[in-house]
Scaffold this motif. Structure first.
Motif, PDB file in Angstrom:
ATOM      1  N   LEU A  52      -2.370 -11.585   5.867  1.00 24.58           N
ATOM      2  CA  LEU A  52      -1.169 -11.454   5.120  1.00 24.58           C
ATOM      3  C   LEU A  52      -0.845  -9.772   4.756  1.00 24.58           C
ATOM      4  O   LEU A  52       0.370  -9.614   4.681  1.00 24.58           O
ATOM      5  CB  LEU A  52      -1.354 -12.116   3.660  1.00 24.58           C
ATOM      6  CG  LEU A  52      -1.527 -13.433   3.458  1.00 24.58           C
ATOM      7  CD1 LEU A  52      -1.850 -13.970   2.006  1.00 24.58           C
ATOM      8  CD2 LEU A  52      -0.034 -14.121   3.779  1.00 24.58           C
ATOM      9  N   THR A  53      -1.923  -9.061   4.867  1.00 23.58           N
ATOM     10  CA  THR A  53      -1.745  -7.564   4.342  1.00 23.58           C
ATOM     11  C   THR A  53      -1.554  -6.848   5.572  1.00 23.58           C
ATOM     12  O   THR A  53      -1.505  -5.450   5.718  1.00 23.58           O
ATOM     13  CB  THR A  53      -3.019  -7.076   3.656  1.00 23.58           C
ATOM     14  OG1 THR A  53      -4.086  -7.495   4.421  1.00 23.58           O
ATOM     15  CG2 THR A  53      -2.870  -8.034   2.143  1.00 23.58           C
ATOM     16  N   SER A  80       4.623  -6.597   6.855  1.00 21.22           N
ATOM     17  CA  SER A  80       5.343  -7.030   5.670  1.00 21.22           C
ATOM     18  C   SER A  80       6.000  -8.575   6.406  1.00 21.22           C
ATOM     19  O   SER A  80       6.767  -8.350   7.419  1.00 21.22           O
ATOM     20  CB  SER A  80       6.521  -6.400   5.128  1.00 21.22           C
ATOM     21  OG  SER A  80       5.749  -5.278   4.505  1.00 21.22           O
ATOM     22  N   LEU A  98      -7.013 -10.839  -2.840  1.00 23.38           N
ATOM     23  CA  LEU A  98      -6.032  -9.762  -2.650  1.00 23.38           C
ATOM     24  C   LEU A  98      -6.261  -8.735  -3.654  1.00 23.38           C
ATOM     25  O   LEU A  98      -5.962  -7.377  -3.510  1.00 23.38           O
ATOM     26  CB  LEU A  98      -4.792 -10.150  -2.333  1.00 23.38           C
ATOM     27  CG  LEU A  98      -4.625 -10.987  -1.380  1.00 23.38           C
ATOM     28  CD1 LEU A  98      -3.124 -12.002  -1.632  1.00 23.38           C
ATOM     29  CD2 LEU A  98      -4.584 -10.284   0.057  1.00 23.38           C
ATOM     30  N   HIS A 148      -4.787  -4.753  -3.370  1.00 15.95           N
ATOM     31  CA  HIS A 148      -3.058  -4.891  -3.261  1.00 15.95           C
ATOM     32  C   HIS A 148      -2.577  -5.311  -4.674  1.00 15.95           C
ATOM     33  O   HIS A 148      -3.048  -6.258  -5.363  1.00 15.95           O
ATOM     34  CB  HIS A 148      -3.246  -6.098  -2.087  1.00 15.95           C
ATOM     35  CG  HIS A 148      -3.575  -5.632  -0.769  1.00 15.95           C
ATOM     36  ND1 HIS A 148      -2.287  -4.986   0.109  1.00 15.95           N
ATOM     37  CD2 HIS A 148      -4.439  -5.520  -0.180  1.00 15.95           C
ATOM     38  CE1 HIS A 148      -2.772  -4.723   1.016  1.00 15.95           C
ATOM     39  NE2 HIS A 148      -3.900  -5.031   1.052  1.00 15.95           N
ATOM     40  N   VAL A 189      -0.447  -7.776  -6.431  1.00 16.00           N
ATOM     41  CA  VAL A 189      -0.228  -9.254  -6.101  1.00 16.00           C
ATOM     42  C   VAL A 189       0.586  -9.895  -7.310  1.00 16.00           C
ATOM     43  O   VAL A 189       0.110  -9.742  -8.483  1.00 16.00           O
ATOM     44  CB  VAL A 189      -1.700  -9.846  -5.698  1.00 16.00           C
ATOM     45  CG1 VAL A 189      -2.699  -9.778  -6.665  1.00 16.00           C
ATOM     46  CG2 VAL A 189      -1.187 -11.354  -5.307  1.00 16.00           C
ATOM     47  N   VAL A 235       1.863  -8.250  -2.171  1.00 11.08           N
ATOM     48  CA  VAL A 235       1.895  -9.684  -1.764  1.00 11.08           C
ATOM     49  C   VAL A 235       2.472 -10.605  -2.851  1.00 11.08           C
ATOM     50  O   VAL A 235       1.932 -10.605  -4.106  1.00 11.08           O
ATOM     51  CB  VAL A 235       0.405 -10.070  -1.348  1.00 11.08           C
ATOM     52  CG1 VAL A 235       0.432 -11.413  -0.955  1.00 11.08           C
ATOM     53  CG2 VAL A 235       0.032  -9.290  -0.288  1.00 11.08           C
ATOM     54  N   THR A 240       5.061  -8.868   1.185  1.00  8.79           N
ATOM     55  CA  THR A 240       4.846  -9.991   2.049  1.00  8.79           C
ATOM     56  C   THR A 240       5.014 -11.228   1.050  1.00  8.79           C
ATOM     57  O   THR A 240       4.260 -11.215   0.040  1.00  8.79           O
ATOM     58  CB  THR A 240       3.487  -9.824   2.560  1.00  8.79           C
ATOM     59  OG1 THR A 240       3.267  -9.053   3.782  1.00  8.79           O
ATOM     60  CG2 THR A 240       2.900 -11.444   3.064  1.00  8.79           C
TER      61      THR A 240
END
Length: 488
Positions: free
Chosen positions: A37-38, A41, A65, A70, A72, A213, A244
């Motif tokens: 996911l990271t 994008s 995350l 991140h 989130v 995210v 994302t």
């Protein structure tokens, strides 16, 4: 920076939603997906069937995350299903949860950068406000509507506007909407640039990792129109560098939602590919693990004697899983059967303080037969026969069917002269009524853990003749099964 400043739900979820509490053994898979996911994008679809644990999985992803530094955001879109404006919902959640970052004091030497970031953040709010203001009107002038409700909204505006009889008045009205549309399109471009820029500032000022995210949950539970509108909003407003999206759905259900809007012949799979860069399928979990994760509580029934797994009720889990798998019952069906099973026990337990002896093997098989519409026309005097599949892997020392036969023989009767009880054979001069299991020797049957089933059967027989215990025969099971059959 405290983790809760870039993940506002972290403190609320960290103890419950982490990989150590995950009973589905998805830790390694979750960490792999967190890395995926990271890496860049994208907009990604997380596909999982009903009951597969999508919500618990993405909440654990949230915690993972957040620990990886991140920013989130978690949005349960079903909570806002009543709304007619998904843009407003996603905007408010995104702004509220990301704003936690900018409330944090900047590190030494970065106060000026923070001030500029806050100004840019406020400008983002303003641009989103422009889009919200003209959202419905703009939809009527695009090749594909930002939201399906947009065209309807504009129609209502036109219908509600009085005296549009002259060409000049109509032209002015049209030009005003076109002007609003142009402002909206410009704002959309600015929004994407602002989000990218803010994500970079978050990385520079607070040393957080990007992308931001955003986890979207429960989309497949929403109204079809609203579900599609959410995807349109993500695509048009937020599909940009620095963000994302992971959208959790039962994708098959979502495809049905699309078809309900555009028609049964519409290519829903192709349509959804427009929105998602990648698709992740949540791996199935073994049924035993699935049932264990549900924390099924057999111990709460203090006035019920639940046989045959008296020493370890986990035996029910293994047995249930075997039957569900052998009969290819999907998770939704499993949920329905388990609901009827425990509702039946709840009903009996609450009705009276009198002890009841209930055989969980007999009850669950009867409920599965009912669910599959394969009910046997049994009576208390019937031989054991089954239309469902019980020829699976052995969970006991003898074949599964032999074990099931024994349990059904404990709840049906026959006539005979020879009667086994506690390993002792008694011969009577004339026939008498007895449990069918007593008409044969059962002392050698064992459970998978080595427990002698003959001893358990002897215990059950003793309870049958006790005035303080209501020993259930097959027709008692049939009554409760019929009652629970009204629950879907």
């Amino acid at each position: 920076m405290d983790i809760s400043n870039h993940a506002s739900k972290f403190n609320q979820w960290k103890d419950t939603y982490n990989w150590d509490t995950c009973k589905t053994n998805r830790k390694e898979f979750g960490q792999f997906i967190a890395q995926f996911l990271t890496s860049e994008s994208r907009v990604i679809n997380l596909n999982g069937i009903y009951g597969s644990g999508k919500t618990e999985f993405i909440r654990r992803l949230y915690t993972e995350l957040a620990k990886r530094n991140h920013p989130v955001v978690y949005i349960d879109v079903w909570e806002s299903d009543f709304s007619n404006n998904p843009l407003a919902v996603i905007c408010s959640e995104l702004l509220e949860q990301v704003e936690y970052v900018f409330k944090e004091k900047a590190p030494n030497g970065k106060a000026k950068d923070r001030k500029g970031a806050v100004a840019k953040f406020n400008d983002l709010k303003s641009k989103l406000g422009i889009c919200l203001k003209y959202f419905d009107a703009a939809a009527a002038f695009t090749d594909e509507p930002l939201v399906l409700a947009g065209t309807k909204a504009v129609t209502k505006i036109v219908e509600a506007t009085p005296n549009l009889t002259s060409k000049t008045q109509l032209q002015k009205f049209t030009e005003e909407i076109q002007k609003n549309h142009i402002a909206s399109i410009s704002a959309v471009k600015d929004i994407k640039n602002h989000i990218t820029y803010l994500s970079e500032l978050i990385e520079i000022i607070y040393e957080l990792n990007i992308p931001i995210v955003i986890l979207i949950d429960e989309l497949d539970r929403c109204r079809p129109n609203y579900a599609v509108e959410v995807l349109e909003v993500i695509k048009h407003f937020f599909e940009t560098k620095g963000c994302t999206f992971l959208v959790a759905t039962n994708t098959e259900v979502l495809e049905h939602s699309v078809k309900s809007i555009y028609g049964s012949g519409f290519d829903a799979k192709l349509y959804l590919r427009r929105f998602f860069d990648r698709k992740i399928t949540l791996p199935p979990i073994p049924l035993v693990d699935y049932l264990l994760a549900k924390d099924l509580d057999f111990s709460k029934y203090k006035n019920l004697l639940l046989y045959p797994f008296t020493d370890n009720q986990r035996g029910n889990i293994n047995f249930f899983a075997n039957l569900f798998e052998s009969n290819e019952i999907e998770l939704r069906g499993i949920e329905q059967i388990l609901n009827r099973f425990f509702t039946s026990l709840d009903y009996v337990s609450a009705r009276t303080a009198v002890c009841h002896l209930i055989n969980t093997v007999v009850l669950i098989i009867g409920l599965i037969e009912q669910h599959l519409d394969k009910q046997e026309n049994r009576k208390n005097i019937s031989h054991a026969s089954f239309s469902i599949k019980i020829q699976g892997a052995s969970i006991i020392g003898s074949p599964l069917k032999a074990f099931v036969d024994s349990m059904f023989e404990c709840v049906t009767i026959t006539n005979g002269k020879k009667c086994f009880a506690g390993g002792v054979l008694t011969t009577y001069p004339e026939q008498r009524v007895m449990l069918r299991i007593q008409s044969r020797s059962y002392s050698e049957v064992k459970l998978d853990n080595g427990t002698n089933i003959g001893k358990l059967i002897s215990e059950m027989i003793n309870h049958k003749d006790s005035e303080s215990c209501n020993y259930w025969m097959w027709e008692d099971y049939q009554k409760i099964i019929d009652l629970s059959g009204h629950i879907e």
